[in-house]
Design a protein around this motif. Structure first.
Motif, PDB file in Angstrom:
ATOM      1  N   GLU A   1      47.062   8.794  17.993  1.00 49.07           N
ATOM      2  CA  GLU A   1      46.332   7.806  17.198  1.00 49.07           C
ATOM      3  C   GLU A   1      46.427   6.418  17.832  1.00 49.07           C
ATOM      4  OE1 GLU A   1      48.036   8.070  13.316  1.00 49.07           O
ATOM      5  OE2 GLU A   1      47.458  10.187  13.069  1.00 49.07           O
ATOM      6  N   LYS A   2      47.553   6.100  18.430  1.00 50.32           N
ATOM      7  CA  LYS A   2      47.775   4.779  19.023  1.00 50.32           C
ATOM      8  C   LYS A   2      46.938   4.562  20.278  1.00 50.32           C
ATOM      9  CE  LYS A   2      51.576   1.919  20.878  1.00 50.32           C
ATOM     10  NZ  LYS A   2      53.063   1.873  21.058  1.00 50.32           N
ATOM     11  N   TYR A   3      46.904   5.567  21.162  1.00 49.79           N
ATOM     12  CA  TYR A   3      46.247   5.389  22.462  1.00 49.79           C
ATOM     13  C   TYR A   3      44.857   6.022  22.539  1.00 49.79           C
ATOM     14  CZ  TYR A   3      50.783   3.726  24.088  1.00 49.79           C
ATOM     15  OH  TYR A   3      51.953   3.010  24.246  1.00 49.79           O
ATOM     16  N   ASN A   4      44.544   6.940  21.627  1.00 42.20           N
ATOM     17  CA  ASN A   4      43.253   7.634  21.632  1.00 42.20           C
ATOM     18  C   ASN A   4      42.924   8.168  23.030  1.00 42.20           C
ATOM     19  OD1 ASN A   4      40.846   8.620  20.549  1.00 42.20           O
ATOM     20  ND2 ASN A   4      39.724   6.735  21.022  1.00 42.20           N
ATOM     21  N   PRO A   5      43.802   8.964  23.618  1.00 41.95           N
ATOM     22  CA  PRO A   5      43.595   9.424  24.988  1.00 41.95           C
ATOM     23  C   PRO A   5      42.502  10.491  25.082  1.00 41.95           C
ATOM     24  CG  PRO A   5      45.472  10.548  24.058  1.00 41.95           C
ATOM     25  CD  PRO A   5      45.023   9.549  23.023  1.00 41.95           C
ATOM     26  N   LYS A   6      41.885  10.560  26.240  1.00 41.58           N
ATOM     27  CA  LYS A   6      40.967  11.667  26.514  1.00 41.58           C
ATOM     28  C   LYS A   6      41.759  12.922  26.871  1.00 41.58           C
ATOM     29  CE  LYS A   6      36.871   9.136  28.093  1.00 41.58           C
ATOM     30  NZ  LYS A   6      35.934   8.913  29.239  1.00 41.58           N
ATOM     31  N   THR A   7      42.942  12.688  27.481  1.00 42.82           N
ATOM     32  CA  THR A   7      43.745  13.804  27.973  1.00 42.82           C
ATOM     33  C   THR A   7      45.203  13.632  27.556  1.00 42.82           C
ATOM     34  OG1 THR A   7      42.311  13.988  29.920  1.00 42.82           O
ATOM     35  CG2 THR A   7      44.459  15.075  30.039  1.00 42.82           C
ATOM     36  N   LEU A   8      45.800  14.725  27.086  1.00 45.68           N
ATOM     37  CA  LEU A   8      47.241  14.782  26.860  1.00 45.68           C
ATOM     38  C   LEU A   8      47.826  15.735  27.894  1.00 45.68           C
ATOM     39  CD1 LEU A   8      49.873  14.274  25.232  1.00 45.68           C
ATOM     40  CD2 LEU A   8      49.262  16.277  23.868  1.00 45.68           C
ATOM     41  N   LEU A   9      48.750  15.232  28.699  1.00 54.80           N
ATOM     42  CA  LEU A   9      49.386  16.057  29.727  1.00 54.80           C
ATOM     43  C   LEU A   9      50.843  16.287  29.358  1.00 54.80           C
ATOM     44  CD1 LEU A   9      49.008  15.934  33.521  1.00 54.80           C
ATOM     45  CD2 LEU A   9      51.300  15.834  32.571  1.00 54.80           C
ATOM     46  N   ILE A  10      51.237  17.558  29.300  1.00 54.52           N
ATOM     47  CA  ILE A  10      52.639  17.903  29.061  1.00 54.52           C
ATOM     48  C   ILE A  10      53.210  18.342  30.408  1.00 54.52           C
ATOM     49  CG2 ILE A  10      54.285  19.357  27.842  1.00 54.52           C
ATOM     50  CD1 ILE A  10      50.829  18.965  26.411  1.00 54.52           C
ATOM     51  N   ASN A  11      54.185  17.587  30.900  1.00 52.95           N
ATOM     52  CA  ASN A  11      54.683  17.784  32.258  1.00 52.95           C
ATOM     53  C   ASN A  11      55.842  18.784  32.293  1.00 52.95           C
ATOM     54  OD1 ASN A  11      54.546  17.253  34.994  1.00 52.95           O
ATOM     55  ND2 ASN A  11      55.982  15.547  34.909  1.00 52.95           N
ATOM     56  N   GLY A  12      55.573  19.964  31.774  1.00 52.75           N
ATOM     57  CA  GLY A  12      56.550  21.045  31.837  1.00 52.75           C
ATOM     58  C   GLY A  12      57.405  21.209  30.601  1.00 52.75           C
ATOM     59  N   ASP A  13      57.838  22.442  30.371  1.00 49.86           N
ATOM     60  CA  ASP A  13      58.677  22.829  29.236  1.00 49.86           C
ATOM     61  C   ASP A  13      58.057  22.421  27.906  1.00 49.86           C
ATOM     62  OD1 ASP A  13      60.326  23.912  31.104  1.00 49.86           O
ATOM     63  OD2 ASP A  13      62.035  22.618  30.721  1.00 49.86           O
ATOM     64  N   MET A  14      56.810  22.812  27.752  1.00 48.40           N
ATOM     65  CA  MET A  14      56.116  22.575  26.486  1.00 48.40           C
ATOM     66  C   MET A  14      56.708  23.471  25.393  1.00 48.40           C
ATOM     67  SD  MET A  14      52.054  22.883  25.742  1.00 48.40           S
ATOM     68  CE  MET A  14      51.370  22.257  24.221  1.00 48.40           C
ATOM     69  N   PHE A  15      56.836  24.756  25.713  1.00 51.23           N
ATOM     70  CA  PHE A  15      57.412  25.716  24.779  1.00 51.23           C
ATOM     71  C   PHE A  15      58.731  26.226  25.346  1.00 51.23           C
ATOM     72  CE2 PHE A  15      52.737  26.521  23.949  1.00 51.23           C
ATOM     73  CZ  PHE A  15      52.714  25.739  22.812  1.00 51.23           C
ATOM     74  N   HIS A  16      59.734  26.279  24.503  1.00 54.41           N
ATOM     75  CA  HIS A  16      61.079  26.603  24.979  1.00 54.41           C
ATOM     76  C   HIS A  16      61.263  28.077  25.289  1.00 54.41           C
ATOM     77  CE1 HIS A  16      65.357  25.885  25.553  1.00 54.41           C
ATOM     78  NE2 HIS A  16      65.593  26.977  24.845  1.00 54.41           N
ATOM     79  N   HIS A  17      60.546  28.940  24.615  1.00 56.83           N
ATOM     80  CA  HIS A  17      60.783  30.374  24.780  1.00 56.83           C
ATOM     81  C   HIS A  17      59.499  31.109  24.441  1.00 56.83           C
ATOM     82  CE1 HIS A  17      63.183  34.184  24.455  1.00 56.83           C
ATOM     83  NE2 HIS A  17      63.874  33.566  25.383  1.00 56.83           N
ATOM     84  N   GLY A  18      59.610  32.334  23.922  1.00 57.39           N
ATOM     85  CA  GLY A  18      58.435  33.114  23.569  1.00 57.39           C
ATOM     86  C   GLY A  18      57.821  32.655  22.255  1.00 57.39           C
ATOM     87  N   LEU A  19      56.836  33.404  21.806  1.00 61.86           N
ATOM     88  CA  LEU A  19      56.139  33.075  20.560  1.00 61.86           C
ATOM     89  C   LEU A  19      57.102  33.126  19.379  1.00 61.86           C
ATOM     90  CD1 LEU A  19      52.861  35.126  21.105  1.00 61.86           C
ATOM     91  CD2 LEU A  19      53.065  32.624  21.080  1.00 61.86           C
TER      92      LEU A  19
ATOM     93  N   ASN B   1      60.023  25.529  33.828  1.00 63.75           N
ATOM     94  CA  ASN B   1      60.829  26.746  33.875  1.00 63.75           C
ATOM     95  C   ASN B   1      60.944  27.458  32.534  1.00 63.75           C
ATOM     96  OD1 ASN B   1      62.428  24.167  33.692  1.00 63.75           O
ATOM     97  ND2 ASN B   1      64.040  25.578  33.046  1.00 63.75           N
ATOM     98  N   HIS B   2      60.673  26.737  31.424  1.00 62.59           N
ATOM     99  CA  HIS B   2      60.763  27.378  30.105  1.00 62.59           C
ATOM    100  C   HIS B   2      59.414  27.879  29.594  1.00 62.59           C
ATOM    101  CE1 HIS B   2      64.955  26.802  28.882  1.00 62.59           C
ATOM    102  NE2 HIS B   2      64.917  25.641  29.497  1.00 62.59           N
ATOM    103  N   ASP B   3      58.340  27.629  30.330  1.00 61.44           N
ATOM    104  CA  ASP B   3      56.996  27.988  29.846  1.00 61.44           C
ATOM    105  C   ASP B   3      56.689  29.436  30.220  1.00 61.44           C
ATOM    106  OD1 ASP B   3      56.212  25.448  28.672  1.00 61.44           O
ATOM    107  OD2 ASP B   3      56.242  24.683  30.718  1.00 61.44           O
ATOM    108  N   LYS B   4      56.979  30.356  29.295  1.00 61.17           N
ATOM    109  CA  LYS B   4      56.938  31.787  29.573  1.00 61.17           C
ATOM    110  C   LYS B   4      55.797  32.521  28.861  1.00 61.17           C
ATOM    111  CE  LYS B   4      60.826  31.461  31.896  1.00 61.17           C
ATOM    112  NZ  LYS B   4      60.827  31.527  33.377  1.00 61.17           N
ATOM    113  N   LEU B   5      54.971  31.823  28.115  1.00 59.24           N
ATOM    114  CA  LEU B   5      53.890  32.514  27.416  1.00 59.24           C
ATOM    115  C   LEU B   5      52.856  33.027  28.412  1.00 59.24           C
ATOM    116  CD1 LEU B   5      53.229  30.208  24.325  1.00 59.24           C
ATOM    117  CD2 LEU B   5      54.965  31.972  24.635  1.00 59.24           C
ATOM    118  N   THR B   6      52.031  33.950  27.964  1.00 52.01           N
ATOM    119  CA  THR B   6      50.967  34.456  28.828  1.00 52.01           C
ATOM    120  C   THR B   6      49.830  33.433  28.890  1.00 52.01           C
ATOM    121  OG1 THR B   6      49.718  35.539  27.051  1.00 52.01           O
ATOM    122  CG2 THR B   6      51.529  36.793  28.064  1.00 52.01           C
TER     123      THR B   6
END
Length: 212
Positions: A63-81, A106-111
């Motif tokens: 809401e603050k920056y109203n970005p066009k793109t959000l980039l997550i630079n690794g380890d978005m999800f810690h484990h499986g679903l 290294n933690h991003d293991k989803l398909t």
């Protein structure tokens, strides 16, 4: 706090995020969604509100920056679903106008199908934009002419207060060869950074970002 790196303006936000105004890109690292649920499955009493708190902070940043793109630079999800990731999928649907990119860690293991179902673009091992190259664990596999921005180590810095007490804060690190973003998740430890000559450290305090 606004700084200049590689000839471009960067905003270091106290919510442990980096904003690139020229590219309308908001970058975070080490979100670790699902970590609390993973621990609960292992029998550890970890509050279910941790992931919700991080998503709320991320909403405020969008809401603050109203970005066009959000980039997550690794380890978005810690484990499986798990339940935390199901909550994320519903949360993500609020921002269908924002492009979500994930540089795998290294933690991003989803398909890939799991990520696609949540409208998340996958990039391996890096995503390069302008003079920067986002990669989870710097400085691996980066073109030499670009400046890597990484995450992974959860950088922190110790500051000695007026009463000689030592306070430890997350930090942004900008060295000669690469930069490191603080871990976005509040449910992470810190790895102490000891800056050398001509390296810049920016501590993330509860009130602001300050250079130390």
């Amino acid at each position: 706090m606004t700084i200049t790196s590689q000839g471009e303006e960067l905003i270091l936000d106290k919510e442990r995020a980096l904003y690139l105004p020229k590219h309308q890109l908001l970058a975070i690292s080490d979100l670790h969604l699902g970590k609390s649920a993973h621990f609960r499955q292992a029998g550890l009493q970890v509050p279910a509100t941790i992931g919700l708190s991080d998503l709320h902070r991320l909403s405020l940043l969008i809401e603050k920056y109203n970005p066009k793109t959000l980039l997550i630079n690794g380890d978005m999800f810690h484990h499986g679903l798990n339940t935390d990731i199901q909550i994320f999928a519903k949360w993500r649907a609020q921002y269908d106008q924002v492009r979500f990119l994930l540089v795998k860690g290294n933690h991003d293991k989803l398909t890939n199908a799991d990520y696609e179902s949540m409208q998340i673009e996958i990039h391996e091992p890096s995503f390069c934009l302008g003079p920067f190259c986002f990669i989870h664990d710097a400085p691996k596999n980066v073109k030499e002419e670009l400046y890597p921005i990484s995450g992974h180590i959860h950088p922190g810095v110790a500051i000695v207060g007026k009463a000689k007490q030592r306070l430890k804060f997350p930090c942004f690190y900008f060295g000669k060869d690469y930069a490191v973003l603080p871990a976005f998740s509040l449910f992470t430890g810190l790895y102490n950074i000891y800056p050398k000559v001509n390296e810049r450290i920016f501590a993330v305090t509860p009130k602001n970002v300050l250079e130390v």
